[in-house]
Design a protein around this motif. Structure first.
Motif, PDB file in Angstrom:
ATOM      1  N   ASP A 173       0.916  -1.080  -0.073  1.00  0.00           N
ATOM      2  CA  ASP A 173       0.144  -0.115   0.043  1.00  0.00           C
ATOM      3  C   ASP A 173       0.873   1.389   0.026  1.00  0.00           C
ATOM      4  N   LYS A 174       1.937   1.294   0.690  1.00  0.00           N
ATOM      5  CA  LYS A 174       2.973   2.255   0.544  1.00  0.00           C
ATOM      6  C   LYS A 174       4.286   1.777   0.916  1.00  0.00           C
ATOM      7  N   ILE A 175       5.431   2.406   0.430  1.00  0.00           N
ATOM      8  CA  ILE A 175       6.789   2.433   1.086  1.00  0.00           C
ATOM      9  C   ILE A 175       7.336   3.546   1.218  1.00  0.00           C
ATOM     10  N   LEU A 176       8.002   3.643   2.227  1.00  0.00           N
ATOM     11  CA  LEU A 176       8.862   4.746   2.812  1.00  0.00           C
ATOM     12  C   LEU A 176      10.338   4.403   2.799  1.00  0.00           C
ATOM     13  N   PHE A 177      11.187   5.069   2.308  1.00  0.00           N
ATOM     14  CA  PHE A 177      12.553   4.448   2.577  1.00  0.00           C
ATOM     15  C   PHE A 177      13.745   5.627   2.358  1.00  0.00           C
ATOM     16  N   SER A 178      14.578   5.499   2.896  1.00  0.00           N
ATOM     17  CA  SER A 178      15.775   6.432   2.975  1.00  0.00           C
ATOM     18  C   SER A 178      17.136   5.739   2.997  1.00  0.00           C
ATOM     19  N   LEU A 179      17.947   6.697   2.226  1.00  0.00           N
ATOM     20  CA  LEU A 179      19.433   6.216   1.839  1.00  0.00           C
ATOM     21  C   LEU A 179      20.201   6.870   2.380  1.00  0.00           C
ATOM     22  N   ASP A 180      21.385   6.712   2.705  1.00  0.00           N
ATOM     23  CA  ASP A 180      22.506   7.499   3.197  1.00  0.00           C
ATOM     24  C   ASP A 180      23.068   8.663   2.463  1.00  0.00           C
ATOM     25  N   ARG A 181      24.033   9.047   2.969  1.00  0.00           N
ATOM     26  CA  ARG A 181      24.425  10.546   2.042  1.00  0.00           C
ATOM     27  C   ARG A 181      24.941   9.875   1.001  1.00  0.00           C
ATOM     28  N   GLU A 182      25.728   8.772   0.832  1.00  0.00           N
ATOM     29  CA  GLU A 182      26.358   8.332  -0.406  1.00  0.00           C
ATOM     30  C   GLU A 182      25.241   7.915  -1.614  1.00  0.00           C
ATOM     31  N   ARG A 183      23.831   7.969  -1.001  1.00  0.00           N
ATOM     32  CA  ARG A 183      22.733   7.483  -1.875  1.00  0.00           C
ATOM     33  C   ARG A 183      23.279   5.889  -2.209  1.00  0.00           C
ATOM     34  N   VAL A 184      23.767   5.040  -1.376  1.00  0.00           N
ATOM     35  CA  VAL A 184      23.998   3.752  -1.631  1.00  0.00           C
ATOM     36  C   VAL A 184      23.277   2.861  -0.804  1.00  0.00           C
ATOM     37  N   ARG A 185      23.380   2.969   0.527  1.00  0.00           N
ATOM     38  CA  ARG A 185      23.024   2.225   1.564  1.00  0.00           C
ATOM     39  C   ARG A 185      21.501   2.559   2.066  1.00  0.00           C
ATOM     40  N   PRO A 186      20.636   1.528   2.409  1.00  0.00           N
ATOM     41  CA  PRO A 186      19.610   2.277   3.048  1.00  0.00           C
ATOM     42  C   PRO A 186      19.639   2.201   4.546  1.00  0.00           C
ATOM     43  N   THR A 187      18.910   3.088   5.132  1.00  0.00           N
ATOM     44  CA  THR A 187      19.066   3.374   6.330  1.00  0.00           C
ATOM     45  C   THR A 187      17.675   3.019   7.225  1.00  0.00           C
ATOM     46  N   ARG A 188      16.652   3.168   6.538  1.00  0.00           N
ATOM     47  CA  ARG A 188      15.354   2.754   7.071  1.00  0.00           C
ATOM     48  C   ARG A 188      14.377   2.498   5.945  1.00  0.00           C
ATOM     49  N   ALA A 189      13.339   1.904   6.316  1.00  0.00           N
ATOM     50  CA  ALA A 189      12.276   1.545   5.556  1.00  0.00           C
ATOM     51  C   ALA A 189      11.078   0.975   6.201  1.00  0.00           C
ATOM     52  N   THR A 190       9.995   1.682   5.756  1.00  0.00           N
ATOM     53  CA  THR A 190       8.446   1.154   6.134  1.00  0.00           C
ATOM     54  C   THR A 190       7.715   0.615   4.987  1.00  0.00           C
ATOM     55  N   LEU A 191       7.357  -0.478   5.414  1.00  0.00           N
ATOM     56  CA  LEU A 191       6.367  -1.318   4.445  1.00  0.00           C
ATOM     57  C   LEU A 191       4.879  -1.192   4.925  1.00  0.00           C
ATOM     58  N   VAL A 192       4.110  -0.515   4.356  1.00  0.00           N
ATOM     59  CA  VAL A 192       2.788  -0.491   4.737  1.00  0.00           C
ATOM     60  C   VAL A 192       1.823  -1.476   3.980  1.00  0.00           C
ATOM     61  N   GLU A 193       1.176  -2.295   4.608  1.00  0.00           N
ATOM     62  CA  GLU A 193       0.501  -3.453   3.939  1.00  0.00           C
ATOM     63  C   GLU A 193      -1.179  -3.236   4.094  1.00  0.00           C
ATOM     64  N   GLY A 194      -1.493  -2.327   4.764  1.00  0.00           N
ATOM     65  CA  GLY A 194      -3.113  -2.061   4.900  1.00  0.00           C
ATOM     66  C   GLY A 194      -3.183  -0.715   6.042  1.00  0.00           C
ATOM     67  N   PRO A 195      -4.544  -0.599   6.183  1.00  0.00           N
ATOM     68  CA  PRO A 195      -4.624   0.391   7.226  1.00  0.00           C
ATOM     69  C   PRO A 195      -4.018   0.160   8.588  1.00  0.00           C
ATOM     70  N   ARG A 196      -3.771  -1.107   9.031  1.00  0.00           N
ATOM     71  CA  ARG A 196      -3.181  -1.213  10.476  1.00  0.00           C
ATOM     72  C   ARG A 196      -2.195  -2.324  10.480  1.00  0.00           C
ATOM     73  N   ASP A 197      -1.435  -2.502   9.295  1.00  0.00           N
ATOM     74  CA  ASP A 197      -0.299  -3.409   9.278  1.00  0.00           C
ATOM     75  C   ASP A 197       0.535  -2.804   8.701  1.00  0.00           C
ATOM     76  N   ARG A 198       1.928  -2.989   9.342  1.00  0.00           N
ATOM     77  CA  ARG A 198       3.133  -2.243   8.638  1.00  0.00           C
ATOM     78  C   ARG A 198       4.313  -2.870   9.315  1.00  0.00           C
ATOM     79  N   THR A 199       5.535  -2.653   8.646  1.00  0.00           N
ATOM     80  CA  THR A 199       6.861  -3.247   8.886  1.00  0.00           C
ATOM     81  C   THR A 199       7.629  -2.110   8.959  1.00  0.00           C
TER      82      THR A 199
END
Length: 221
Positions: A173-199
């Motif tokens: 349903d939605k993905i939020l994600f961030s990469l480091d200053r080098e634009r290579v490594r991920p730092t955080r991610a949020t996976l939204v699977e529904g109105p009440r389910d997320r990782t």
């Protein structure tokens, strides 16, 4: 002001507003394309990423939060091993042939088009070290922030319908994600699977270009 003059004035405001809207849309699209190009250039020489992560899964139906730790092993361009430590004790392998998994309760395989788990793992592989432009096939991308400290994106599903059984039909349903200053490594991610389910996933220190045994990123069955 005459009626005709007022009408021309209002039409002029409407046209100007529409022009500004289209200009903003164009700028937003240009910003996304520029950001994706930055990441593509930064990742061009990337071979592997290996390191720890923690994840917290919110399950709305059970009103519960499940915390896990694990280790990821990415071999570009298309292989990922996603291993969750005990008590989960499960390993997922993602590759061009599909997704395989193994735990104390069993093992199996599934195509990347089958269900949200497989699609989520494929999307994780992409955001970890793949070509982010591939996400544009299924998601609308937006740059949330972009500075010397890093870059963050938001991905929301495209509104066009997709045939059943395709990767798009099983997208998150939605993905939020961030990469480091080098634009290579991920730092955080949020996976939204529904109105009440997320990782919520937080990545630790990920080492790049370390040697990885090819057998480690392939399911042994």
């Amino acid at each position: 002001m005459t009626v005709w003059s007022r009408r021309r004035f209002l039409v002029g405001i409407g046209a100007a507003s529409l022009a500004v809207h289209h200009a903003n849309v164009a700028l937003a699209a240009d910003d996304v394309d520029a950001a994706l190009a930055e990441v593509a250039r930064a990742r061009a020489s990337l071979k592997t990423l290996v390191g720890p992560f923690t994840q917290e899964r919110t399950i709305g139906l059970m009103s519960a939060k499940v915390k896990s730790t694990g280790t990821l092993t990415l071999v570009r361009p298309e292989r990922l091993r996603w291993e969750l430590a005990a008590p989960d004790s499960v390993v997922y392998w993602v590759g061009p042939e599909g997704v395989a998994y193994q735990s104390a309760h069993g093992r199996g395989r599934m195509p990347v088009t089958q269900g949200k788990l497989a699609v989520a793992l494929e999307d994780i592989r992409t955001l970890l070290g793949g070509d982010l432009a591939q996400l544009k096939q299924r998601y609308e991308l937006r740059v949330v922030s972009r500075n010397d400290e890093g870059i963050s994106f938001e991905a929301t599903p495209r509104t066009t319908a997709a045939p059943a059984g395709t990767a798009q039909s099983g997208k998150l349903d939605k993905i939020l994600f961030s990469l480091d200053r080098e634009r290579v490594r991920p730092t955080r991610a949020t996976l939204v699977e529904g109105p009440r389910d997320r990782t919520e996933i937080t990545f630790g220190t990920l080492e790049r270009d370390v040697a990885v045994d090819a057998a480690k990123v392939r399911a042994p069955f």
